[in-house]
Enzyme design. Structure first.
Site, PDB file in Angstrom:
ATOM      1  N   ASN A   1       6.956   0.369   6.887  1.00  0.00           N
ATOM      2  CA  ASN A   1       5.531   0.700   6.969  1.00  0.00           C
ATOM      3  C   ASN A   1       4.783  -0.618   7.092  1.00  0.00           C
ATOM      4  OD1 ASN A   1       2.897   1.486   6.659  1.00  0.00           O
ATOM      5  ND2 ASN A   1       3.068   2.011   4.488  1.00  0.00           N
TER       6      ASN A   1
ATOM      7  N   LYS B   1       1.746  -1.068   7.528  1.00  0.00           N
ATOM      8  CA  LYS B   1       0.355  -0.962   7.055  1.00  0.00           C
ATOM      9  C   LYS B   1      -0.585  -1.575   8.102  1.00  0.00           C
ATOM     10  CE  LYS B   1       2.065  -1.233   2.373  1.00  0.00           C
ATOM     11  NZ  LYS B   1       1.659  -0.976   1.004  1.00  0.00           N
TER      12      LYS B   1
ATOM     13  N   HIS C   1       0.325   8.930   2.367  1.00  0.00           N
ATOM     14  CA  HIS C   1       0.619   7.649   1.694  1.00  0.00           C
ATOM     15  C   HIS C   1      -0.425   7.446   0.588  1.00  0.00           C
ATOM     16  CE1 HIS C   1       1.027   3.345   0.976  1.00  0.00           C
ATOM     17  NE2 HIS C   1       2.235   3.448   1.511  1.00  0.00           N
TER      18      HIS C   1
ATOM     19  N   GLU D   1      -2.130   5.049  -0.253  1.00  0.00           N
ATOM     20  CA  GLU D   1      -3.349   4.339   0.156  1.00  0.00           C
ATOM     21  C   GLU D   1      -4.304   5.283   0.897  1.00  0.00           C
ATOM     22  OE1 GLU D   1      -1.286   1.117   2.087  1.00  0.00           O
ATOM     23  OE2 GLU D   1      -0.563   0.457   0.133  1.00  0.00           O
TER      24      GLU D   1
ATOM     25  N   GLU E   1       7.170   7.394  -3.833  1.00  0.00           N
ATOM     26  CA  GLU E   1       6.616   6.050  -3.965  1.00  0.00           C
ATOM     27  C   GLU E   1       5.731   5.989  -5.212  1.00  0.00           C
ATOM     28  OE1 GLU E   1       6.581   3.893   0.073  1.00  0.00           O
ATOM     29  OE2 GLU E   1       4.698   4.953  -0.144  1.00  0.00           O
TER      30      GLU E   1
ATOM     31  N   GLY F   1       3.586  -2.569  -3.372  1.00  0.00           N
ATOM     32  CA  GLY F   1       2.962  -3.861  -3.112  1.00  0.00           C
ATOM     33  C   GLY F   1       2.747  -4.702  -4.355  1.00  0.00           C
TER      34      GLY F   1
ATOM     35  N   SER G   1       8.103  -1.717  -3.403  1.00  0.00           N
ATOM     36  CA  SER G   1       8.679  -3.050  -3.597  1.00  0.00           C
ATOM     37  C   SER G   1      10.189  -3.079  -3.394  1.00  0.00           C
ATOM     38  CB  SER G   1       8.279  -3.616  -4.967  1.00  0.00           C
ATOM     39  OG  SER G   1       6.868  -3.726  -5.055  1.00  0.00           O
TER      40      SER G   1
HETATM   41  C1  PEP Z   1       4.600   1.227   1.190  1.00  0.00           C
HETATM   42  O1  PEP Z   1       3.511   0.799   1.519  1.00  0.00           O
HETATM   43  O2  PEP Z   1       4.957   2.353   1.573  1.00  0.00           O
HETATM   44  C2  PEP Z   1       5.462   0.385   0.362  1.00  0.00           C
HETATM   45  C3  PEP Z   1       6.537   0.890  -0.169  1.00  0.00           C
HETATM   46  O3  PEP Z   1       5.049  -0.914   0.193  1.00  0.00           O
HETATM   47  P1  PEP Z   1       5.857  -2.104  -0.535  1.00  0.00           P
HETATM   48  O4  PEP Z   1       7.296  -2.014  -0.064  1.00  0.00           O
HETATM   49  O5  PEP Z   1       5.190  -3.340  -0.071  1.00  0.00           O
HETATM   50  O6  PEP Z   1       5.753  -1.869  -1.996  1.00  0.00           O
END
Ligand code: PEP
Length: 248
Positions: free
Chosen positions: A9, A11, A94, A96, A165, A171, A209
């Site tokens: 992803n 972003k 997601h 966000e 998630e 992040g 992460s």
């Molecule tokens: C994401 O944005 O779906 C995600 C898992 O981000 P990160 O791996 O940076 O935590």
């Protein structure tokens, strides 16, 4: 046993130049992989990345889709548009989008439905906030989020991908422990199992992460069928290391 799926992803990151370098490196490294792969890119770059991925085993994905088919929805992208650019996957819900764009469970469910109807596999994201985890509400929250998608999509639910998630892990550099992740994945698997006889087909990805150092252990868990990778998907060596860790 199904192959793992590793989806990046990006972003709101990238540029024509950096996308080209990143995708070329991924395409060069991909043939050695033993898993399914995808990159979910910002909408303006779909055409560019479609061309860069042509003939490769890496699938193209988008990061959002409108719940509407077409019409007066300024700023939105329809599933038909995603299909025209060869998108195979689309993130929906997601955290966000839920947090900054007010996407509710019913809206996420409708987006998943629209994606499925248009021939794009929705990667439905679910996950609890830190406050919800600390209040002991993790299972209730992810089950409520997935239940909305099941309710709206009925038997088509076997065609989706789910991404667990935990919001507090996205992040932040904080990863769920393998036990925490596996426990939630098992809950989601049981919920899917109750909804469809084909629940084994559904990939349940872990996201939050994930990186080269922790991927192998997470991906070895019984109900973790792959990863949704944010930050580490922007660096080819890191993303390829995660891909290398994804075995049957
Ligand atoms: C994401 O944005 O779906 C995600 C898992 O981000 P990160 O791996 O940076 O935590």
């Amino acid at each position: 046993m199904k192959k793992k799926l590793i989806a990046g992803n990006w972003k709101m990151n990238g540029s024509l130049a950096s996308n080209e370098a990143l995708v070329q490196a991924l395409v060069a490294g991909a043939p050695k992989a033993d898993c399914l792969m995808a990159v979910c890119v910002p909408a303006p770059y779909l055409a560019q990345v479609q061309k860069l991925l042509a003939g490769s085993v890496i699938a193209l994905g988008a990061q959002d889709v409108s719940q509407h088919e077409s019409g007066a929805f300024t700023g939105e992208t329809s599933v038909g548009m995603l299909r025209e650019f060869g998108a195979r996957y689309c993130l929906v819900g997601h955290s966000e989008r839920r947090q900054y764009h007010g996407e509710t469970d019913p809206v996420v469910a409708l987006k998943a439905q629209r994606a499925l109807a248009g021939g794009v596999t929705p990667i439905v994201c679910v996950g609890e906030t830190l406050a919800e985890r600390e209040a002991g509400r993790t299972e209730d929250v992810v089950k409520r989020q997935l239940a909305a998608v099941i309710h709206t999509n009925g038997h088509c639910i076997s065609e989706i991908v789910v991404a667990y998630e935990p919001v507090w892990a996205i992040g932040t550099g904080k990863t769920a422990t393998v036990e925490q992740a596996q426990q939630v994945h098992a809950v989601l698997r049981a919920q899917l199992h109750a909804a469809t006889p084909h629940s084994d087909r559904v990939h349940i990805l872990y996201g939050g992460s994930m990186n080269a150092a922790n991927a192998a252990q997470l991906l070895a868990q019984a109900d973790i069928d792959g990863g949704l990778v944010g930050g580490a998907s922007l660096k080819a060596p890191d993303f390829l290391s995660i891909i290398a860790a994804a075995r049957y």
